[in-house]
Design a protein around this motif. Sequence first.
Motif, PDB file in Angstrom:
ATOM      1  N   LEU A  65       0.754  -1.513  -0.526  1.00 54.97           N
ATOM      2  CA  LEU A  65      -0.025   0.465   0.155  1.00 54.97           C
ATOM      3  C   LEU A  65       0.996   1.544   0.525  1.00 54.97           C
ATOM      4  CD1 LEU A  65      -3.019  -0.129   2.484  1.00 54.97           C
ATOM      5  CD2 LEU A  65      -2.710   1.206   0.229  1.00 54.97           C
ATOM      6  N   VAL A  66       2.401   1.198   0.799  1.00 57.50           N
ATOM      7  CA  VAL A  66       2.537   2.818   0.899  1.00 57.50           C
ATOM      8  C   VAL A  66       3.734   3.000  -0.618  1.00 57.50           C
ATOM      9  CG1 VAL A  66       4.919   3.305   1.306  1.00 57.50           C
ATOM     10  CG2 VAL A  66       3.913   1.947   3.411  1.00 57.50           C
ATOM     11  N   GLU A  67       3.867   2.027  -1.316  1.00 58.51           N
ATOM     12  CA  GLU A  67       4.243   1.788  -2.913  1.00 58.51           C
ATOM     13  C   GLU A  67       3.066   1.921  -3.550  1.00 58.51           C
ATOM     14  OE1 GLU A  67       5.948  -2.532  -3.741  1.00 58.51           O
ATOM     15  OE2 GLU A  67       7.659  -2.151  -2.205  1.00 58.51           O
ATOM     16  N   ARG A  68       2.013   1.799  -3.160  1.00 54.35           N
ATOM     17  CA  ARG A  68       1.322   2.593  -4.089  1.00 54.35           C
ATOM     18  C   ARG A  68       0.766   3.605  -3.904  1.00 54.35           C
ATOM     19  NH1 ARG A  68      -5.024  -0.321  -3.106  1.00 54.35           N
ATOM     20  NH2 ARG A  68      -3.811  -2.004  -3.204  1.00 54.35           N
ATOM     21  N   ILE A  69       1.031   4.169  -2.743  1.00 59.19           N
ATOM     22  CA  ILE A  69       0.688   5.952  -2.512  1.00 59.19           C
ATOM     23  C   ILE A  69       1.761   6.416  -3.329  1.00 59.19           C
ATOM     24  CG2 ILE A  69       0.842   7.451  -0.130  1.00 59.19           C
ATOM     25  CD1 ILE A  69      -0.493   5.044   0.959  1.00 59.19           C
ATOM     26  N   MET A  70       2.961   5.973  -3.115  1.00 63.32           N
ATOM     27  CA  MET A  70       4.638   7.201  -3.423  1.00 63.32           C
ATOM     28  C   MET A  70       3.650   6.572  -5.272  1.00 63.32           C
ATOM     29  SD  MET A  70       5.845   7.470  -1.266  1.00 63.32           S
ATOM     30  CE  MET A  70       6.799   6.331   0.619  1.00 63.32           C
ATOM     31  N   THR A  71       3.253   6.384  -5.756  1.00 65.37           N
ATOM     32  CA  THR A  71       2.261   6.412  -7.519  1.00 65.37           C
ATOM     33  C   THR A  71       1.961   6.881  -7.935  1.00 65.37           C
ATOM     34  OG1 THR A  71       1.381   4.519  -7.496  1.00 65.37           O
ATOM     35  CG2 THR A  71       4.081   3.601  -7.788  1.00 65.37           C
ATOM     36  N   LEU A  72       0.834   7.529  -6.323  1.00 66.48           N
ATOM     37  CA  LEU A  72      -0.450   8.706  -7.275  1.00 66.48           C
ATOM     38  C   LEU A  72       0.014   9.962  -7.512  1.00 66.48           C
ATOM     39  CD1 LEU A  72      -2.491   7.918  -4.232  1.00 66.48           C
ATOM     40  CD2 LEU A  72      -2.713   7.006  -6.257  1.00 66.48           C
ATOM     41  N   SER A  73      -0.669  10.798  -8.094  1.00 67.74           N
ATOM     42  CA  SER A  73      -0.396  12.043  -9.411  1.00 67.74           C
ATOM     43  C   SER A  73      -0.871  12.788  -9.496  1.00 67.74           C
ATOM     44  CB  SER A  73       0.846  11.263 -10.153  1.00 67.74           C
ATOM     45  OG  SER A  73       1.610  12.689 -11.045  1.00 67.74           O
ATOM     46  N   PRO A  74      -1.385  13.822  -8.724  1.00 62.75           N
ATOM     47  CA  PRO A  74      -0.252  14.475  -7.394  1.00 62.75           C
ATOM     48  C   PRO A  74      -1.208  12.588  -6.387  1.00 62.75           C
ATOM     49  CG  PRO A  74      -2.664  15.357  -7.792  1.00 62.75           C
ATOM     50  CD  PRO A  74      -2.698  14.576  -8.310  1.00 62.75           C
ATOM     51  N   ARG A  75       0.399  13.265  -5.030  1.00 65.02           N
ATOM     52  CA  ARG A  75       0.352  12.881  -4.472  1.00 65.02           C
ATOM     53  C   ARG A  75      -0.261  12.845  -3.084  1.00 65.02           C
ATOM     54  NH1 ARG A  75       6.622  10.655  -2.207  1.00 65.02           N
ATOM     55  NH2 ARG A  75       5.883   9.927  -3.926  1.00 65.02           N
ATOM     56  N   PRO A  76      -0.908  12.193  -2.110  1.00 65.59           N
ATOM     57  CA  PRO A  76      -1.848  13.093  -0.847  1.00 65.59           C
ATOM     58  C   PRO A  76      -0.730  13.256  -0.316  1.00 65.59           C
ATOM     59  CG  PRO A  76      -1.945  10.422  -1.008  1.00 65.59           C
ATOM     60  CD  PRO A  76      -1.166  10.832  -2.449  1.00 65.59           C
ATOM     61  N   SER A  77      -0.809  14.833   0.550  1.00 70.09           N
ATOM     62  CA  SER A  77      -0.060  15.111   2.112  1.00 70.09           C
ATOM     63  C   SER A  77      -0.719  15.093   2.787  1.00 70.09           C
ATOM     64  CB  SER A  77      -0.148  16.784   0.982  1.00 70.09           C
ATOM     65  OG  SER A  77      -1.178  17.109   1.343  1.00 70.09           O
ATOM     66  N   LEU A  78      -1.934  14.466   3.064  1.00 71.61           N
ATOM     67  CA  LEU A  78      -2.472  13.876   4.267  1.00 71.61           C
ATOM     68  C   LEU A  78      -3.063  13.021   3.972  1.00 71.61           C
ATOM     69  CD1 LEU A  78      -3.587  14.138   6.982  1.00 71.61           C
ATOM     70  CD2 LEU A  78      -5.089  15.912   6.451  1.00 71.61           C
ATOM     71  N   ILE A  79      -2.902  11.078   4.826  1.00 71.60           N
ATOM     72  CA  ILE A  79      -4.198  10.598   5.113  1.00 71.60           C
ATOM     73  C   ILE A  79      -4.517  10.284   6.387  1.00 71.60           C
ATOM     74  CG2 ILE A  79      -3.113   8.144   4.547  1.00 71.60           C
ATOM     75  CD1 ILE A  79      -0.763   8.000   2.721  1.00 71.60           C
ATOM     76  N   VAL A  80      -5.310   9.699   6.487  1.00 70.86           N
ATOM     77  CA  VAL A  80      -6.349   9.458   7.616  1.00 70.86           C
ATOM     78  C   VAL A  80      -6.649   8.235   7.082  1.00 70.86           C
ATOM     79  CG1 VAL A  80      -8.288  10.355   9.159  1.00 70.86           C
ATOM     80  CG2 VAL A  80      -7.020  11.754   7.413  1.00 70.86           C
ATOM     81  N   THR A  81      -6.381   7.470   8.063  1.00 67.98           N
ATOM     82  CA  THR A  81      -6.583   5.872   8.325  1.00 67.98           C
ATOM     83  C   THR A  81      -7.967   6.114   9.360  1.00 67.98           C
ATOM     84  OG1 THR A  81      -5.358   5.516  10.436  1.00 67.98           O
ATOM     85  CG2 THR A  81      -4.185   5.525   8.244  1.00 67.98           C
ATOM     86  N   GLU A 122       9.115  10.306   5.523  1.00 67.95           N
ATOM     87  CA  GLU A 122      10.037  10.596   5.512  1.00 67.95           C
ATOM     88  C   GLU A 122       9.980  10.584   4.191  1.00 67.95           C
ATOM     89  OE1 GLU A 122      14.703   7.980   3.545  1.00 67.95           O
ATOM     90  OE2 GLU A 122      13.108   6.926   5.165  1.00 67.95           O
ATOM     91  N   ALA A 123       8.651  10.836   3.306  1.00 68.72           N
ATOM     92  CA  ALA A 123       8.150  11.488   2.201  1.00 68.72           C
ATOM     93  C   ALA A 123       7.560  12.432   1.703  1.00 68.72           C
ATOM     94  CB  ALA A 123       7.547  10.013   0.948  1.00 68.72           C
ATOM     95  N   GLY A 124       7.346  12.631   3.012  1.00 69.82           N
ATOM     96  CA  GLY A 124       7.074  13.676   3.404  1.00 69.82           C
ATOM     97  C   GLY A 124       4.866  13.863   3.311  1.00 69.82           C
ATOM     98  N   ILE A 125       4.707  12.945   3.045  1.00 72.12           N
ATOM     99  CA  ILE A 125       3.581  13.112   3.943  1.00 72.12           C
ATOM    100  C   ILE A 125       3.097  12.346   5.106  1.00 72.12           C
ATOM    101  CG2 ILE A 125       1.680  10.950   3.538  1.00 72.12           C
ATOM    102  CD1 ILE A 125       3.448  10.023   0.390  1.00 72.12           C
ATOM    103  N   GLU A 126       1.478  12.487   5.951  1.00 72.42           N
ATOM    104  CA  GLU A 126       1.342  12.892   6.945  1.00 72.42           C
ATOM    105  C   GLU A 126       0.463  12.203   7.402  1.00 72.42           C
ATOM    106  OE1 GLU A 126       2.963  17.354   9.114  1.00 72.42           O
ATOM    107  OE2 GLU A 126       1.075  18.095   8.099  1.00 72.42           O
TER     108      GLU A 126
END
Length: 616
Positions: free
Chosen positions: A158-174, A190-194
């Motif tokens: 799932l992390v790898e899928r998030i990294m491929t999103l364009s535009p990438r989300p700056s915030l994820i809520v679980t 580390e990738a700048g995603i909170e």
Amino acid sequence: MSVTPSLSPSLAQGTASRPDERTLAASIARVIQPRVRDERLYQQGIATGLSELQARVLAGRLTLESCKAPLEALVTPALRHIEHPERLADGRRAAERIARAVAEGEHIGILTDYDVDGITSHVVMLRTLTELFDVPYDRVHSLIGHRIHDGYGISLPLVERIMTLSPRPSLIVTADCGSSDEARLALLKEAGIEVVVTDHHALPQEGPPASAYATVNPTRDDCAYPDATIAGCMVAWLTMSLTRNVLIEQGRLPGDAPKLSPWLSYVALGTVADCVSLGGSAINRAVVNLGLTLINRMQEPCWRAMAERLGADSVPFDAETLAFQMGPRINARSRLDDPYAALHFMLARGDEAAQRALEVLDQDNQSRKAIEAEMVESARALALASLREGHQVIVVHLEDGHPGVQGIVASRLVQQFGRPTVVLTPAAVPGMLTGSGRSIEGLHLRDALQRAHDLAPQCLPRFGGHRGAAGVGLPLTEKDTFTRALQQAAAEQLGERALNPLILSDGELAEGQLSLETLDELERLAPFGREFEAPLFEGSFLVESLRPVGADGTHLSLELSLGRTRLKAIWFRALSPGESPAFGVGAALKCAYKLSRNRWRGRESLQLMLEHAVPA
């Protein structure tokens, strides 16, 4: 000086004491046992106006010590008993971060588990963001892991899928996940995603994940929220409700902006399906009670489609409808395939779309049942071998088993053998196993897994869950070590406690009580669910008629008599395919049964639902 825990010699070598066949048979025979009644609560119930039968049922499930709220709040569930979300640790911090993302037009990811709790959480968050907070759909990313290919929680795929999103989300809520995913959270940070974690699963020993921007979880030691038993979807609802308050405070929403109350219909479904406590929790009882009222208004296409599928006599829905009809269909999709079909069903905006999505879920549910039946048969044989070794916990490895059905198979074994059970199957990663566990009263499964990890860390690199259910991941080569460590951990909790599959009875009903009026009286105590099970009684009846029914002839339809009263009865899964009943017409049966309402063409009659029966 630290002391490294180790396996005890007897458990490291295998259990020494093995039962003979007679002892084994006695240990797995189902036993009807009267519930222990809290006499003080019984008397308090009578004093507050409950009938004798209602007070008896209540005092057989709760104690004054277990009640987290006044008796009135439990007996008469109401919205006012839901505590304010400000009391959640990190709740304000999480809400302010989500509000900032909404105000500044950030791309937001919603990451949830794939079961009913996760799917309903997803619906609550998505509908709140897009419909109440006016976030454009193209700024919201739906992220749900695939049970088989991705695994539980914030997995590496799932992390790898998030990294491929364009535009990438700056915030994820679980929701319903994240508390035990520090390693993957660190990668996102580390990738700048909170990441704002909202969850209800037990936290690891080291506490909330350090890399999360905020962790909203009522099980936190520093959390002032008075009820840690709420489901993940309720934590999500509370967090989004608090976000609404923050947006109003900031002037970004009007003071009369719509509340999230309509979404409690989804929270009710997730709460019941996730088997959180409906006993001493006034909040869970209020949520389910109000949610059922909303569902039965049939204002959403998903509820109307389900009512059409189940038939007109299924309405109004009750908690059992959610638990045994809706929940399994939604879960079936994620067990066997992509969970997004379940999300599409819940979000359908029209009846036709909901019906099409439900057809997919229904087909998956039928496939799930076939897979389950085959796995249960194989698991029973392995479970018996485990019991012959004298094990208190059943651990079975199904080499050809489907990972999506582990939890159901574990539940079936718990019901049959009365012991905590973990079912393991091959994982997507070669050389690894994945598993689901279900527990019994008296064993906190997540704590037992933590102890097993402490005893042999290499045997259990990944686990999570709560008291009654948990998931594990482990190397195939460590299976035997894991089994021994878990046996020792369970023994430390259970001691010498005798384990039998118990049927807990609320006593007998007189002939005159076998009526719809009695059922009405009992239903005033609803909702029923985990730790507040539907009333179950025992009694002796004569068999007037019986016949196998169902596609494979495994159910029994009976007519029973007590004195001058004749009653219809149904016993689901009474027989194996091709098996004949062990009794016939004229037999006297000792039965454990529930009262149920049989609806047919607008008419109602009383029906007994047998849980167990043996010749008297």
